[in-house]
Design an enzyme around this catalytic site. Structure first.
Site, mmCIF file in Angstrom:
data_model
loop_
_atom_site.group_PDB
_atom_site.id
_atom_site.type_symbol
_atom_site.label_atom_id
_atom_site.label_comp_id
_atom_site.label_asym_id
_atom_site.label_seq_id
_atom_site.Cartn_x
_atom_site.Cartn_y
_atom_site.Cartn_z
ATOM 1 N N ASP A 62 0.815 -1.214 0.000
ATOM 2 C CA ASP A 62 0.000 0.000 0.000
ATOM 3 C C ASP A 62 0.846 1.260 0.000
ATOM 4 O O ASP A 62 0.400 2.298 0.489
ATOM 5 C CB ASP A 62 -0.918 -0.015 1.224
ATOM 6 N N LYS A 174 -6.393 -0.292 6.805
ATOM 7 C CA LYS A 174 -5.192 -0.017 7.614
ATOM 8 C C LYS A 174 -5.066 1.481 7.868
ATOM 9 O O LYS A 174 -5.349 2.291 6.984
ATOM 10 C CB LYS A 174 -3.953 -0.512 6.872
ATOM 11 N N GLU A 214 -2.552 0.204 13.741
ATOM 12 C CA GLU A 214 -1.092 0.244 13.598
ATOM 13 C C GLU A 214 -0.464 1.501 14.198
ATOM 14 O O GLU A 214 -0.316 2.516 13.519
ATOM 15 C CB GLU A 214 -0.695 0.148 12.109
ATOM 16 N N GLU A 216 2.824 2.517 14.793
ATOM 17 C CA GLU A 216 4.211 2.069 14.576
ATOM 18 C C GLU A 216 5.147 2.819 15.523
ATOM 19 O O GLU A 216 5.199 4.054 15.506
ATOM 20 C CB GLU A 216 4.647 2.302 13.121
ATOM 21 N N LYS A 256 -1.299 -4.294 14.153
ATOM 22 C CA LYS A 256 -0.036 -4.287 13.411
ATOM 23 C C LYS A 256 1.011 -3.558 14.250
ATOM 24 O O LYS A 256 1.264 -2.371 14.069
ATOM 25 C CB LYS A 256 -0.252 -3.604 12.058
ATOM 26 N N SER A 325 2.789 -8.687 8.485
ATOM 27 C CA SER A 325 2.169 -7.797 7.500
ATOM 28 C C SER A 325 3.290 -6.913 6.982
ATOM 29 O O SER A 325 3.372 -5.737 7.295
ATOM 30 C CB SER A 325 1.070 -6.956 8.160
ATOM 31 N N TYR A 387 6.606 7.086 4.879
ATOM 32 C CA TYR A 387 5.862 6.363 3.845
ATOM 33 C C TYR A 387 5.264 7.307 2.824
ATOM 34 O O TYR A 387 4.829 8.367 3.161
ATOM 35 C CB TYR A 387 4.742 5.535 4.486
HETATM 36 P P1 13P Z 1 7.247 -2.405 6.546
HETATM 37 O O1 13P Z 1 7.057 -3.868 6.743
HETATM 38 O O2 13P Z 1 8.113 -2.032 5.392
HETATM 39 O O3 13P Z 1 7.602 -1.688 7.829
HETATM 40 O O4 13P Z 1 5.833 -1.821 6.126
HETATM 41 C C1 13P Z 1 4.714 -2.269 6.732
HETATM 42 C C2 13P Z 1 3.674 -1.253 6.606
HETATM 43 O O5 13P Z 1 2.706 -1.434 5.923
HETATM 44 C C3 13P Z 1 3.837 -0.033 7.366
HETATM 45 O O6 13P Z 1 2.618 0.602 7.430
#
Ligand code: 13P
Length: 387
Positions: A62, A174, A214, A216, A256, A325, A387
């Site tokens: 994505d 997501k 997610e 992160e 995630k 993922s 991203y």
């Molecule tokens: P990575 O596995 O490259 O960290 O990306 C996963 C993702 O979708 C981050 O949102």
């Protein structure tokens, strides 16, 4: 005895509802929960279970058009729609991919895109027994009033976008927000991240999409694994607090998380066993067993590292499906092998299948690491990666 004043008032039923629901002496007590996934609740549970099925995980493909452009630039290709289409066709059409991959997260362009030979990408995925998913957040912007941190946009109009994505065939969503350890994280940034995820999750469920939650925790920083553990505990406590407050149905979500590792610039490295120990301790402390699946991101780990760490976490049974993922840790060798050349498509698909199979084995705790290339062992961490 717990005092009612210690409980958050929002978790308690209104007095009128409670009085009305009291059983008469002759009736057994009926237990009811205030979770609100509406007409889609059965379907959400089924979707989440199917994505979290044994030996399978998610292919994150994505990347926004801007990020996809960076990937294409790394192999000397221009960021045109035709090149993005060629690459995404290669990924979804890899023969037998559905044996290892249960869901694919798409960028909006791809949800409405066809393959180079004119088939809808969504249809190709369904034929492969892969559930189509969709990135619904609108990316990160600076969080004013914080320590150079960010927040994630995308709640405006989200309900109607989710409804349209469902019509187009998406069944899960997501939303990726980030937390930076070197920049704090400030209480404000953590609260904003958790609240945004919870609002999104409630809206996605209301429109039939299983939300992937997610937050992160970025790999950036010199901190040790203990510090990552401490921040992760704090972040997940806030996330579940607000998920509950927003009446999100836990059986119909997927998580995630980042694995608990030392910062990328920390001198002390952690073994897969240490990463597994810290990460599982975090999950046990913070994640209710009602949640069907934990689908880790790779976050800049090398392809092999991400697989080894996942394998270490599946050495004994877990209350949730513990899987992957990955974007970079599934696609890196595949992209380089392709290099934009038609004659390399088959080899590139084989590279993707090799990673998908390795991670499938790791989900089952049966990965041995045999025959891994030097390329797959190379780290992919990029400082301040976006991203
Ligand atoms: P990575 O596995 O490259 O960290 O990306 C996963 C993702 O979708 C981050 O949102």
């Amino acid at each position: 005895m717990a005092s009612a004043s210690l409980l958050k008032s929002s978790f308690l039923p209104k007095r009128s509802e409670w009085v009305a629901a009291r059983p008469s002496a002759a009736q057994p007590m009926a237990v009811s929960f205030t979770v609100r996934a509406g007409s889609y609740s059965d379907e959400l549970v089924k979707t989440a279970k199917s994505v979290a099925s044994p030996g399978r995980g998610i292919l994150a493909m994505d990347e926004s058009n801007a990020t996809c452009g960076k990937r294409l630039a790394s192999i000397g290709l221009e960021n045109t729609e035709a090149n993005r289409q060629a690459y995404r066709t290669l990924l979804v059409a890899a023969p037998g991919l559905g044996q290892y991959i249960s869901g694919a997260i798409l960028f909006e362009e791809t949800l409405y895109q066809s393959t180079t030979d004119g088939k809808k990408i969504v249809d190709v995925l369904v034929e492969q027994n892969i559930m189509p998913g969709i990135k619904v957040d609108k990316g990160l912007v600076p969080l004013v009033g914080s320590n150079n941190e960010s927040w994630c946009q995308g709640l405006d109009g989200l309900a109607s976008r989710c409804a349209a994505y469902y019509q187009q065939g998406a069944r899960f969503a997501k939303w990726r927000t980030v937390v930076s350890i070197p920049n704090g994280p400030s209480a404000l940034a953590v609260k904003e991240a958790a609240w945004g995820l919870a609002r999104y999750a409630a809206i996605a469920q209301d429109n039939g999409l299983v939300p992937i939650v997610e937050p992160e925790i970025l790999l950036d920083g010199e901190h040790g694994i203990e510090r990552t553990f401490e921040v992760s505990q704090n972040v997940w406590a806030e996330v579940f607090f607000y998920l509950a407050e927003n009446n999100v149905m836990f059986e119909g979500i997927l998580l995630k998380p980042s694995m608990v590792t030392p910062g990328a610039e920390c001198k002390e490295k952690a073994t897969p066993e240490q990463v597994a120990e810290y990460t599982l301790k975090l999950l046990h402390r913070r994640i209710p067993p009602a949640v069907p699946g934990i689908m880790f991101l790779s976050g800049g780990q090398s392809e092999v590292e991400a697989t080894q760490n996942l394998n270490a976490m599946n050495q004994s049974p877990n209350p949730w499906h513990v899987s992957f993922s990955y974007a970079r840790a599934l696609q890196n060798t595949c992209l380089k092998t392709w290099g934009g050349r038609q004659e390399n498509v088959k080899a590139a698909q084989d590279a993707l299948l090799t990673r998908a199979k390795a991670n499938s084995l790791a989900q089952l705790g049966k990965y041995t690491g045999e025959g891994e290339s030097a390329e797959a062992k190379e780290g992919m961490f990029v400082k301040g990666y976006s991203y």
